[in-house]
Design an enzyme around this catalytic site. Structure first.
Site, PDB file in Angstrom:
ATOM      1  N   ARG A  72       0.850  -1.188   0.000  1.00  0.00           N
ATOM      2  CA  ARG A  72       0.000   0.000   0.000  1.00  0.00           C
ATOM      3  C   ARG A  72       0.887   1.241   0.000  1.00  0.00           C
ATOM      4  O   ARG A  72       1.940   1.269   0.624  1.00  0.00           O
ATOM      5  CB  ARG A  72      -0.906   0.053   1.239  1.00  0.00           C
ATOM      6  CG  ARG A  72      -2.028  -0.937   1.251  1.00  0.00           C
ATOM      7  CD  ARG A  72      -3.085  -0.553   2.296  1.00  0.00           C
ATOM      8  NE  ARG A  72      -2.514  -0.006   3.518  1.00  0.00           N
ATOM      9  CZ  ARG A  72      -2.160  -0.723   4.573  1.00  0.00           C
ATOM     10  NH1 ARG A  72      -2.291  -2.039   4.550  1.00  0.00           N
ATOM     11  NH2 ARG A  72      -1.654  -0.150   5.649  1.00  0.00           N
ATOM     12  N   TYR A 200      -1.164  -3.477  -6.850  1.00  0.00           N
ATOM     13  CA  TYR A 200      -1.094  -4.127  -5.538  1.00  0.00           C
ATOM     14  C   TYR A 200      -2.466  -4.151  -4.864  1.00  0.00           C
ATOM     15  O   TYR A 200      -3.234  -3.195  -4.955  1.00  0.00           O
ATOM     16  CB  TYR A 200      -0.088  -3.400  -4.628  1.00  0.00           C
ATOM     17  CG  TYR A 200      -0.084  -3.961  -3.228  1.00  0.00           C
ATOM     18  CD1 TYR A 200       0.558  -5.159  -2.944  1.00  0.00           C
ATOM     19  CD2 TYR A 200      -0.784  -3.331  -2.200  1.00  0.00           C
ATOM     20  CE1 TYR A 200       0.527  -5.709  -1.673  1.00  0.00           C
ATOM     21  CE2 TYR A 200      -0.817  -3.862  -0.926  1.00  0.00           C
ATOM     22  CZ  TYR A 200      -0.164  -5.056  -0.666  1.00  0.00           C
ATOM     23  OH  TYR A 200      -0.216  -5.600   0.581  1.00  0.00           O
ATOM     24  N   LYS A 209      -9.574  -2.410   1.455  1.00  0.00           N
ATOM     25  CA  LYS A 209      -9.363  -1.282   2.371  1.00  0.00           C
ATOM     26  C   LYS A 209     -10.077  -0.017   1.882  1.00  0.00           C
ATOM     27  O   LYS A 209     -10.648   0.731   2.673  1.00  0.00           O
ATOM     28  CB  LYS A 209      -7.873  -0.981   2.521  1.00  0.00           C
ATOM     29  CG  LYS A 209      -7.009  -2.173   2.909  1.00  0.00           C
ATOM     30  CD  LYS A 209      -7.282  -2.696   4.294  1.00  0.00           C
ATOM     31  CE  LYS A 209      -6.187  -3.636   4.734  1.00  0.00           C
ATOM     32  NZ  LYS A 209      -6.501  -4.446   5.900  1.00  0.00           N
ATOM     33  N   HIS A 229     -11.350  -2.480  11.203  1.00  0.00           N
ATOM     34  CA  HIS A 229     -10.217  -3.319  10.826  1.00  0.00           C
ATOM     35  C   HIS A 229     -10.081  -4.405  11.891  1.00  0.00           C
ATOM     36  O   HIS A 229      -9.205  -4.356  12.744  1.00  0.00           O
ATOM     37  CB  HIS A 229      -8.970  -2.432  10.751  1.00  0.00           C
ATOM     38  CG  HIS A 229      -7.748  -3.106  10.243  1.00  0.00           C
ATOM     39  ND1 HIS A 229      -6.484  -2.726  10.618  1.00  0.00           N
ATOM     40  CD2 HIS A 229      -7.580  -4.127   9.363  1.00  0.00           C
ATOM     41  CE1 HIS A 229      -5.590  -3.479  10.008  1.00  0.00           C
ATOM     42  NE2 HIS A 229      -6.229  -4.340   9.240  1.00  0.00           N
ATOM     43  N   SER A 251      -0.405  -3.956  12.708  1.00  0.00           N
ATOM     44  CA  SER A 251       0.381  -4.986  12.021  1.00  0.00           C
ATOM     45  C   SER A 251       1.443  -5.564  12.949  1.00  0.00           C
ATOM     46  O   SER A 251       1.914  -4.907  13.877  1.00  0.00           O
ATOM     47  CB  SER A 251       1.045  -4.399  10.775  1.00  0.00           C
ATOM     48  OG  SER A 251       1.926  -3.359  11.134  1.00  0.00           O
ATOM     49  N   ALA A 252       1.801  -6.821  12.695  1.00  0.00           N
ATOM     50  CA  ALA A 252       2.834  -7.560  13.435  1.00  0.00           C
ATOM     51  C   ALA A 252       2.442  -7.824  14.882  1.00  0.00           C
ATOM     52  O   ALA A 252       3.291  -7.944  15.757  1.00  0.00           O
ATOM     53  CB  ALA A 252       4.179  -6.824  13.384  1.00  0.00           C
ATOM     54  N   CYS A 253       1.134  -7.930  15.143  1.00  0.00           N
ATOM     55  CA  CYS A 253       0.663  -8.191  16.508  1.00  0.00           C
ATOM     56  C   CYS A 253      -0.134  -9.495  16.621  1.00  0.00           C
ATOM     57  O   CYS A 253      -0.821  -9.728  17.612  1.00  0.00           O
ATOM     58  CB  CYS A 253      -0.187  -7.026  17.006  1.00  0.00           C
ATOM     59  SG  CYS A 253       0.736  -5.509  17.282  1.00  0.00           S
ATOM     60  N   ASP A 276      -9.832  -9.794   8.877  1.00  0.00           N
ATOM     61  CA  ASP A 276      -9.354  -8.448   8.547  1.00  0.00           C
ATOM     62  C   ASP A 276     -10.382  -7.339   8.725  1.00  0.00           C
ATOM     63  O   ASP A 276     -10.046  -6.274   9.212  1.00  0.00           O
ATOM     64  CB  ASP A 276      -8.837  -8.426   7.101  1.00  0.00           C
ATOM     65  CG  ASP A 276      -7.982  -7.210   6.805  1.00  0.00           C
ATOM     66  OD1 ASP A 276      -7.169  -6.827   7.664  1.00  0.00           O
ATOM     67  OD2 ASP A 276      -8.126  -6.631   5.711  1.00  0.00           O
ATOM     68  N   ARG A 373       2.267 -12.105  -0.621  1.00  0.00           N
ATOM     69  CA  ARG A 373       0.878 -12.369  -0.213  1.00  0.00           C
ATOM     70  C   ARG A 373       0.321 -13.654  -0.809  1.00  0.00           C
ATOM     71  O   ARG A 373       0.803 -14.163  -1.820  1.00  0.00           O
ATOM     72  CB  ARG A 373      -0.019 -11.205  -0.679  1.00  0.00           C
ATOM     73  CG  ARG A 373       0.321  -9.867  -0.052  1.00  0.00           C
ATOM     74  CD  ARG A 373      -0.326  -9.708   1.284  1.00  0.00           C
ATOM     75  NE  ARG A 373       0.076  -8.483   1.964  1.00  0.00           N
ATOM     76  CZ  ARG A 373      -0.615  -7.946   2.963  1.00  0.00           C
ATOM     77  NH1 ARG A 373      -1.734  -8.514   3.379  1.00  0.00           N
ATOM     78  NH2 ARG A 373      -0.177  -6.858   3.562  1.00  0.00           N
ATOM     79  N   ASN A 500      -2.573 -18.343  23.844  1.00  0.00           N
ATOM     80  CA  ASN A 500      -3.445 -17.174  24.008  1.00  0.00           C
ATOM     81  C   ASN A 500      -4.895 -17.573  24.292  1.00  0.00           C
ATOM     82  O   ASN A 500      -5.692 -16.766  24.779  1.00  0.00           O
ATOM     83  CB  ASN A 500      -3.378 -16.285  22.770  1.00  0.00           C
ATOM     84  CG  ASN A 500      -1.999 -15.660  22.587  1.00  0.00           C
ATOM     85  OD1 ASN A 500      -1.227 -15.574  23.538  1.00  0.00           O
ATOM     86  ND2 ASN A 500      -1.694 -15.240  21.375  1.00  0.00           N
TER      87      ASN A 500
END
Length: 589
Positions: A72, A200, A209, A229, A251-253, A276, A373, A500
């Protein structure tokens, strides 16, 4: 007399001047035909799609994009409201008339020598009153096939649109894939997006999005719902009862891993509804209901493997509905399969990297692009909830927010009420990685994980959340989690991943009133004996540290939140300012 859809298509034909126009029907035969055509088509000297090993990855194809078009482009993404204040400091703004003039200049004749694909689609189950009608035009066969995976394309959409003029209009051309001529323009008041110069996903699959979040969030404010989101999951307990959660994470969590979680606790099961995006409406019974408007996963490949996300790997190797597309991964030439870092421990000896060259692992560069992706149908997912296509959606009992923090934020806590939960969500911070910013450990604020996706002023967005809370009779509980807290030597204290599910079990127990909690300055914390830690090799002292509130850390946190709030001036709702002051006072006692 022409229908509004026919008028729009004619207008697009006159603007883009394509050699051919093709209206998609959404059938299996069409998908096969377009995939075969893409195998014979080239773009910038590259074959658009390459067939992969169907024995390993059924019905799968490979696509590699221009190296300048792999993510993006937030700095080239604009929200074009009548005034800059409406767009807010969270968005790039351009005057709508100026934006249209710029884009029309790019669009004029851009599809000469190409086919214009007309993609009628529905976001959400066409039978749902919450679904939205849409049409996108594109000159990219890759985008056309991807949209078929990610949304409900074809005849059902055409029938639903009928003679109505109430549909989203998406205008897209890959143009010459020149970053200097790449813009994504959103016009919330007109239900319109114009995108040029990128193929993309986030820039080109306009139902994702662009519409489902940026335009969707604006529509939600106008119509009294939320476009978020968020993941949607149903957690089934041993007695068969299912509790539905939403979850928002920057992101990355670990958002996707949570959406497809295999719980470690015996008798528990997670059913996936979305990884998402969630559209959240108030039901007739006064509860919040969520639907996933998408019909596919557009996921990051690196880091996905049987150890980290076995459900997604099974999804990628399933074949029920649409072609699966892999973009900018490497290819293992020994068996013609996609490969990326994390899918196997051993690096294959004969790899083609994501740019089409021979891969040399001694150079220290990844074989797959870090943002490579996969695009795969949600119906391929073995843990897909039987409620996924429920037109009403699923009733939400809990909302989970999270970030990546080495300190300050405990493993889990519960907001004392809706407004304090909105405050928690508005102040989410996550530590950046070197890949993202060049700085490690800097805290980036990402309210509700929506900072790049809110289609209007975020101060007004916070107020909308507060207003929703006043209208809902049966409010869900709001929780904050942090799987990433570290000890004094920098080691993660919580094992994460499947473990978790222990934290989620505590949330369900809180929702059902089965366990008490300990009041703290920031919210309600678990009592250690209320967390199910059976079979987990973790010391009680570590659990105590995971749940500890350090007042000095929190005083610094408050200062950072105050600084972030100043960006929105008097748009920050009074309720949030009051709560911030109340929290500040508690921490000084």
């Amino acid at each position: 007399m022409s229908t509004p859809m026919e008028l729009f298509v004619n207008e697009m034909r006159e603007l883009f001047l394509p050699d051919e126009v093709y209206v998609m029907d959404g059938t299996h035969e069409e998908a096969e035909r377009l995939a075969n055509l893409a195998e014979k088509s080239t773009l910038e000297g590259r074959t658009v799609l390459k067939k992969l090993n169907w024995q390993e990855y059924p019905n799968s194809y490979y696509h590699n994009s221009n190296p300048n078009d792999v993510a993006r482009t937030e700095h080239l993404t604009f929200v074009c409201t009548p005034t800059q204040e409406e767009a807010g400091p969270n968005n790039n703004w351009l005057n709508p008339n100026e934006a249209k003039d710029k884009m029309d200049g790019f669009f004029k004749g851009a599809m000469k020598g190409r086919t214009m694909y007309i993609i009628p689609f529905v976001m959400g189950n066409p039978k749902s009153k919450y679904a939205k009608n849409c049409i996108q035009v594109t000159d990219s066969i890759y985008v056309a096939l991807s949209m078929r995976v990610m949304s409900r394309v074809g005849k059902q959409a055409i029938e639903k649109i009928g003679n109505s003029s109430d549909f989203f209009r998406g205008m897209h051309s890959i143009g010459d894939v020149n970053p200097d001529r790449r813009f994504i323009m959103h016009f919330p008041q007109e239900n319109l997006v114009m995108s040029f110069g990128s193929g993309y996903g986030g820039n080109a699959l306009l139902g994702k999005k662009c519409y489902s979040l940026r335009i969707g969030s604006y529509l939600g404010k106008q119509e009294g719902w939320l476009a978020e989101h968020m993941i949607i999951i149903g957690v089934q307990a041993p007695d068969g009862k299912i509790t539905y959660f939403l979850g928002a994470f920057p992101s990355a969590c670990g958002k996707t891993n949570l959406a497809l979680l295999e719980p470690v606790l015996k008798g528990y099961k997670v059913w996936t509804l979305g990884d998402d995006i969630a559209w959240i409406n108030i039901g007739d019974d006064g509860k919040l209901y969520a639907i996933n408007p998408e019909s596919g996963f557009f996921g990051v490949a690196p880091g996905t493997g049987m150890k980290t996300n076995p459900v997604m790997m099974k999804t990628l190797k399933n074949d029920k509905f649409s072609p699966t597309l892999f973009t900018n991964t490497a290819i293992d030439n020994s068996n013609n399969t996609p490969w990326w870092e994390g899918v196997s421990d051993k690096v294959p000896s004969d790899l083609t990297d994501w740019q089409g060259g021979v891969y040399d692992k001694n150079l220290g560069k990844p074989a797959a692009h870090p943002n490579s992706r996969f695009t795969v149908s949600v119906y391929n997912c073995p843990t897909l909830s039987c409620e996924y296509d429920n037109p009403r959606g699923v009733p939400i009992s809990g909302i989970i927010f999270g970030g990546r923090r080495k300190d300050t934020i405990p493993l889990v806590y519960e907001a004392k009420d809706w407004n304090s939960g909105v405050f928690i969500a508005s102040s989410i911070g996550s530590e950046t990685t070197a890949a993202a910013t060049g700085k490690v450990g800097a805290v980036r604020r990402d309210p509700m994980a929506m900072l790049p996706f809110c289609g209007y002023n975020m101060g007004d967005y916070f107020q909308h959340w507060l207003d929703i809370g006043k209208k809902v009779k049966h409010l869900p509980k709001i929780f904050m989690v942090n799987w990433f807290r570290k000890d004094e030597v920098g080691k993660f204290m919580w094992p994460g991943f499947r473990e978790n599910s222990r934290v989620i079990k505590w949330m369900i127990d809180r929702i059902e009133g089965k366990v008490d909690a300990t009041e703290s300055e920031i919210g309600l914390l678990p009592k250690i004996d209320s967390l199910d830690l059976a079979g987990l090799d973790i010391d009680k002292e570590i659990v105590e540290k995971l749940l500890k509130i350090n007042k000095d850390d929190w005083k610094k946190e408050i200062e950072m939140v105050e600084e972030f709030y100043t960006k929105f001036g008097d748009k920050i709702p009074k309720e949030l300012k009051d709560y911030l002051l109340e929290l500040k006072n508690k921490l000084t006692l």
